[in-house]
Scaffold this active site. Sequence first.
Site, PDB file in Angstrom:
ATOM      1  N   LYS A   5       0.854  -1.188   0.000  1.00 43.33           N
ATOM      2  CA  LYS A   5       0.000   0.000   0.000  1.00 43.33           C
ATOM      3  C   LYS A   5       0.883   1.228   0.000  1.00 43.33           C
ATOM      4  O   LYS A   5       1.692   1.435   0.915  1.00 43.33           O
ATOM      5  CB  LYS A   5      -0.914  -0.002   1.219  1.00 43.33           C
ATOM      6  CG  LYS A   5      -1.810   1.227   1.287  1.00 43.33           C
ATOM      7  CD  LYS A   5      -2.810   1.156   2.413  1.00 43.33           C
ATOM      8  CE  LYS A   5      -3.642   2.424   2.464  1.00 43.33           C
ATOM      9  NZ  LYS A   5      -4.574   2.414   3.598  1.00 43.33           N
TER      10      LYS A   5
ATOM     11  N   ARG B 189     -10.504  10.676   1.659  1.00 42.00           N
ATOM     12  CA  ARG B 189     -10.364  11.443   2.898  1.00 42.00           C
ATOM     13  C   ARG B 189     -11.634  12.253   3.157  1.00 42.00           C
ATOM     14  O   ARG B 189     -12.048  12.423   4.292  1.00 42.00           O
ATOM     15  CB  ARG B 189      -9.129  12.349   2.828  1.00 42.00           C
ATOM     16  CG  ARG B 189      -7.828  11.587   2.499  1.00 42.00           C
ATOM     17  CD  ARG B 189      -7.018  11.172   3.690  1.00 42.00           C
ATOM     18  NE  ARG B 189      -6.022  10.153   3.343  1.00 42.00           N
ATOM     19  CZ  ARG B 189      -4.726  10.378   3.123  1.00 42.00           C
ATOM     20  NH1 ARG B 189      -4.244  11.604   3.210  1.00 42.00           N
ATOM     21  NH2 ARG B 189      -3.910   9.384   2.825  1.00 42.00           N
TER      22      ARG B 189
ATOM     23  N   ARG C 255       1.185  10.038   5.504  1.00 45.34           N
ATOM     24  CA  ARG C 255       1.396   8.696   6.063  1.00 45.34           C
ATOM     25  C   ARG C 255       2.710   8.077   5.573  1.00 45.34           C
ATOM     26  O   ARG C 255       2.837   6.869   5.493  1.00 45.34           O
ATOM     27  CB  ARG C 255       0.236   7.781   5.639  1.00 45.34           C
ATOM     28  CG  ARG C 255      -1.156   8.299   5.937  1.00 45.34           C
ATOM     29  CD  ARG C 255      -2.172   7.178   5.871  1.00 45.34           C
ATOM     30  NE  ARG C 255      -3.548   7.622   5.778  1.00 45.34           N
ATOM     31  CZ  ARG C 255      -4.259   8.133   6.777  1.00 45.34           C
ATOM     32  NH1 ARG C 255      -3.707   8.300   7.962  1.00 45.34           N
ATOM     33  NH2 ARG C 255      -5.514   8.494   6.598  1.00 45.34           N
TER      34      ARG C 255
ATOM     35  N   GLU D  17       6.977  -6.545   0.783  1.00 44.14           N
ATOM     36  CA  GLU D  17       5.852  -6.414   1.718  1.00 44.14           C
ATOM     37  C   GLU D  17       4.856  -7.565   1.540  1.00 44.14           C
ATOM     38  O   GLU D  17       4.331  -8.102   2.514  1.00 44.14           O
ATOM     39  CB  GLU D  17       5.144  -5.067   1.503  1.00 44.14           C
ATOM     40  CG  GLU D  17       5.893  -3.876   2.081  1.00 44.14           C
ATOM     41  CD  GLU D  17       5.663  -3.735   3.592  1.00 44.14           C
ATOM     42  OE1 GLU D  17       5.038  -4.621   4.204  1.00 44.14           O
ATOM     43  OE2 GLU D  17       6.135  -2.744   4.163  1.00 44.14           O
TER      44      GLU D  17
ATOM     45  N   LYS E 102      -2.292  -1.630  -3.780  1.00 43.14           N
ATOM     46  CA  LYS E 102      -3.130  -0.441  -3.753  1.00 43.14           C
ATOM     47  C   LYS E 102      -2.282   0.801  -3.824  1.00 43.14           C
ATOM     48  O   LYS E 102      -1.302   0.884  -3.088  1.00 43.14           O
ATOM     49  CB  LYS E 102      -3.939  -0.464  -2.453  1.00 43.14           C
ATOM     50  CG  LYS E 102      -4.779   0.741  -2.201  1.00 43.14           C
ATOM     51  CD  LYS E 102      -5.426   0.633  -0.864  1.00 43.14           C
ATOM     52  CE  LYS E 102      -6.141   1.941  -0.622  1.00 43.14           C
ATOM     53  NZ  LYS E 102      -6.517   2.082   0.746  1.00 43.14           N
TER      54      LYS E 102
ATOM     55  N   SER F  54     -10.151   5.726  -4.702  1.00 45.24           N
ATOM     56  CA  SER F  54     -11.077   6.836  -4.916  1.00 45.24           C
ATOM     57  C   SER F  54     -10.620   7.789  -6.020  1.00 45.24           C
ATOM     58  O   SER F  54     -11.417   8.171  -6.878  1.00 45.24           O
ATOM     59  CB  SER F  54     -11.270   7.590  -3.603  1.00 45.24           C
ATOM     60  OG  SER F  54     -10.023   8.013  -3.061  1.00 45.24           O
TER      61      SER F  54
ATOM     62  N   TYR G 257     -15.282   1.270  -6.832  1.00 41.11           N
ATOM     63  CA  TYR G 257     -16.536   1.984  -6.579  1.00 41.11           C
ATOM     64  C   TYR G 257     -17.516   1.794  -7.736  1.00 41.11           C
ATOM     65  O   TYR G 257     -18.680   2.132  -7.619  1.00 41.11           O
ATOM     66  CB  TYR G 257     -16.239   3.474  -6.339  1.00 41.11           C
ATOM     67  CG  TYR G 257     -15.355   3.675  -5.126  1.00 41.11           C
ATOM     68  CD1 TYR G 257     -15.884   3.613  -3.846  1.00 41.11           C
ATOM     69  CD2 TYR G 257     -13.973   3.846  -5.263  1.00 41.11           C
ATOM     70  CE1 TYR G 257     -15.074   3.734  -2.730  1.00 41.11           C
ATOM     71  CE2 TYR G 257     -13.151   3.971  -4.153  1.00 41.11           C
ATOM     72  CZ  TYR G 257     -13.708   3.907  -2.884  1.00 41.11           C
ATOM     73  OH  TYR G 257     -12.894   4.008  -1.780  1.00 41.11           O
TER      74      TYR G 257
HETATM   75  C1  PBG Z   1      -6.999   3.537   5.413  1.00 36.96           C
HETATM   76  C2  PBG Z   1      -7.497   3.449   4.008  1.00 36.96           C
HETATM   77  C3  PBG Z   1      -7.402   4.429   3.020  1.00 36.96           C
HETATM   78  C4  PBG Z   1      -7.997   3.911   1.876  1.00 36.96           C
HETATM   79  C5  PBG Z   1      -8.451   2.641   2.190  1.00 36.96           C
HETATM   80  N1  PBG Z   1      -8.118   2.368   3.515  1.00 36.96           N
HETATM   81  C6  PBG Z   1      -6.909   5.826   3.112  1.00 36.96           C
HETATM   82  C7  PBG Z   1      -5.501   6.092   3.370  1.00 36.96           C
HETATM   83  O1  PBG Z   1      -4.662   5.202   3.458  1.00 36.96           O
HETATM   84  O2  PBG Z   1      -5.205   7.266   3.519  1.00 36.96           O
HETATM   85  C8  PBG Z   1      -8.117   4.631   0.562  1.00 36.96           C
HETATM   86  C9  PBG Z   1      -9.143   4.093  -0.367  1.00 36.96           C
HETATM   87  C10 PBG Z   1      -9.464   4.984  -1.505  1.00 36.96           C
HETATM   88  O3  PBG Z   1      -8.801   6.020  -1.758  1.00 36.96           O
HETATM   89  O4  PBG Z   1     -10.418   4.663  -2.226  1.00 36.96           O
HETATM   90  N2  PBG Z   1      -7.921   3.002   6.321  1.00 36.96           N
END
Ligand code: PBG
Length: 323
Positions: free
Chosen positions: A197, A207, A218, A234, A249, A275, A314
């Site tokens: 990730k 967000r 992060r 990972e 991801k 997203s 989505y």
């Molecule tokens: C963290 C999480 C995130 C997403 C899924 N799980 C946000 C992040 O890591 O900041 C993002 C998913 C998306 O953008 O559709 N719980």
Amino acid sequence: MTTIRPRRLRTTPAMRGLVRETRVARAQLVLPVFVADGLTKPRPISSLPGVVQHTLDSLRAEAARAASAGLGGIMLFGVPQPQEKDAAGSVGERADGILNRGLAAVRAEVGDDLVVMADTCLDEFTDHGHCGLLTPDGGVDNDATLDVYARLAVSQAEAGAHVVAPSGMMDGQVLAIREGLDAAGHEDVSILAYAAKYASAFYGPFREAVGSSLAGDRRTYQQDPANRREGLREALLDLAEGADMVMVKPAASYLDVLADVAAASDVPVAAYQVSGEYAMICAAAERGWIDRDAALAEAITCIVRAGADLVLTYAALEVPAVR
Ligand code: PBG
């Protein structure tokens, strides 16, 4: 001299259908959904057209739609009331917290017809917005967070999740969760590990979707987008810790990592069309610059082509557009 002619296999729709290498089935798609506390009606998310924060009632209806459409699964994210957030994200593991209530409601609605998945992370529930507990100097405390993840996963299993999906990128999170689940008698609950990730700008609309409190970034726990080899590392670590499925991801900009993980993994591989990937296609389509359905179908097909066995998107309910 005879010319070698690959175009022969592209002459008609039937011929192209016959020789197509990748087909996307609804059963391999997972719909991410948001359930928010304190709403009287669903609230649209402006940066994610067609996606809403659900009430418990509208969430149940959406889960029923997903099941009757033949989707493979549904992934729940919880949005608590802002005043319920604290430094430890304690509302996450409460049985009356919104995510666990949502999981119970969805399970009551769909039973085993749909694989019910829970986001196992703290960022939706902490007042600082980070995915873990903080150290006194403001860093993210890896090992202290592991215990909380294990408890959170157990609470989600008790609420009805078939699958827990740790997305916080703490080292050792898969093993800690596996041990916690097993000790509580949840040997049958699977772990879908967000294995590779990345710290991505493509999470922007998410967000908004979860009302994130995050001020910084992060980058001390999510991966550097520049690193390919590390994505495989990972994933291999999560496999060694007992992950039942591993995820890459975001998806579209990370197809090389996805292909690497798919080649090395002996368990199913997931990819998350996040997203921002979805929102960019919607936004360009709103301007008439791109064909929305065709672009979504192409993007999802290419994610499967690169090696994903399952795709979180989505657009999962629009799958008739996927050919
Ligand atoms: C963290 C999480 C995130 C997403 C899924 N799980 C946000 C992040 O890591 O900041 C993002 C998913 C998306 O953008 O559709 N719980």
